[in-house]
Design a protein around this motif. Sequence first.
Motif, PDB file in Angstrom:
ATOM      1  N   VAL A  47       0.835  -1.199   0.000  1.00  0.00           N
ATOM      2  CA  VAL A  47       0.000   0.000   0.000  1.00  0.00           C
ATOM      3  C   VAL A  47       0.872   1.251   0.000  1.00  0.00           C
ATOM      4  N   HIS A  48       0.406   2.269  -0.738  1.00  0.00           N
ATOM      5  CA  HIS A  48       1.065   3.575  -0.743  1.00  0.00           C
ATOM      6  C   HIS A  48       0.744   4.327   0.546  1.00  0.00           C
TER       7      HIS A  48
ATOM      8  N   ARG B 128       7.859   6.569   7.288  1.00  0.00           N
ATOM      9  CA  ARG B 128       9.318   6.506   7.067  1.00  0.00           C
ATOM     10  C   ARG B 128      10.045   6.041   8.319  1.00  0.00           C
ATOM     11  N   LYS B 129       9.592   6.527   9.491  1.00  0.00           N
ATOM     12  CA  LYS B 129      10.233   6.124  10.754  1.00  0.00           C
ATOM     13  C   LYS B 129      10.023   4.636  11.009  1.00  0.00           C
TER      14      LYS B 129
ATOM     15  N   THR C 214       9.083   2.448  -5.190  1.00  0.00           N
ATOM     16  CA  THR C 214       8.772   3.871  -5.268  1.00  0.00           C
ATOM     17  C   THR C 214       8.409   4.188  -6.705  1.00  0.00           C
ATOM     18  N   GLU C 215       7.245   4.783  -6.887  1.00  0.00           N
ATOM     19  CA  GLU C 215       6.739   5.082  -8.226  1.00  0.00           C
ATOM     20  C   GLU C 215       6.498   6.574  -8.358  1.00  0.00           C
ATOM     21  N   GLN C 216       6.636   7.063  -9.585  1.00  0.00           N
ATOM     22  CA  GLN C 216       6.297   8.449  -9.867  1.00  0.00           C
ATOM     23  C   GLN C 216       5.557   8.497 -11.192  1.00  0.00           C
TER      24      GLN C 216
ATOM     25  N   ALA D 151       6.496  11.391  -5.840  1.00  0.00           N
ATOM     26  CA  ALA D 151       6.773   9.950  -5.808  1.00  0.00           C
ATOM     27  C   ALA D 151       6.001   9.296  -4.676  1.00  0.00           C
ATOM     28  N   ARG D 152       5.501   8.087  -4.927  1.00  0.00           N
ATOM     29  CA  ARG D 152       4.767   7.333  -3.918  1.00  0.00           C
ATOM     30  C   ARG D 152       5.524   6.049  -3.593  1.00  0.00           C
TER      31      ARG D 152
END
Length: 220
Positions: A18-19, A48-49, A61-63, A69-70
């Motif tokens: 999941v994003h 992120r943590k 990671t997609e953009q 970017a996700r």
Amino acid sequence: MSATRMMILGLVKWMQPVHGYDVRRELLSWGADKWANVQPGSIYHALRKLAQDGLLREVATEQVGARPARTTYEITPSGLDEFETLLRDLWWGNQQPADPFMAAFAFLPALPRPEAVAALRSRGKVIRAGVESMRASMESSWIRDSKPVGVAWTYELWIARGEAEADWCDRVADRIEAGVPYLPEGLVGRDGWTVVEPAPAAAPTPGSEPGSAPDADGNA
């Protein structure tokens, strides 16, 4: 913070891969920013943590075009353990959220009675407006057809709490307005305790009534 971590880990477990955007959107659709103090701006940082701590794994990671970017996440075995630990801690614990209003209410005698009455009645009205909003959401197809049943049950709990607090506000406002003493008789004036009461209206003196300004000779 533990509730936010638990909810994010749980949603990643449920929706993975999941994003972060979808995690944020789901939490906000539940209203978690209101009843779980989940801050929308902190969700990406928390993801992120959790990945840095080894509780989540960044899968890709997609953009797309000019969009940001996700990053796609999955939960790790350590993350699953952490989720289950936090889940049970919160289920079996009985922690009451801090409410700044209670700190102010502890100093009820310091507030003039009319102001305390007005504030309590206003608080009750605001709470009831929130209750009606939650009731409308709970009865909508959005909740009924697209959310886990626990979301509706959570709304049900908050509606019950809101109604109880609004009723309490009215009852206490009535007591204050009726002049119920704040302090036991022997405590008044001791140890620095004082009670703020409105000053009695002074009886008008001759010539002080509205519209009775004195004339040039000093006669009203």
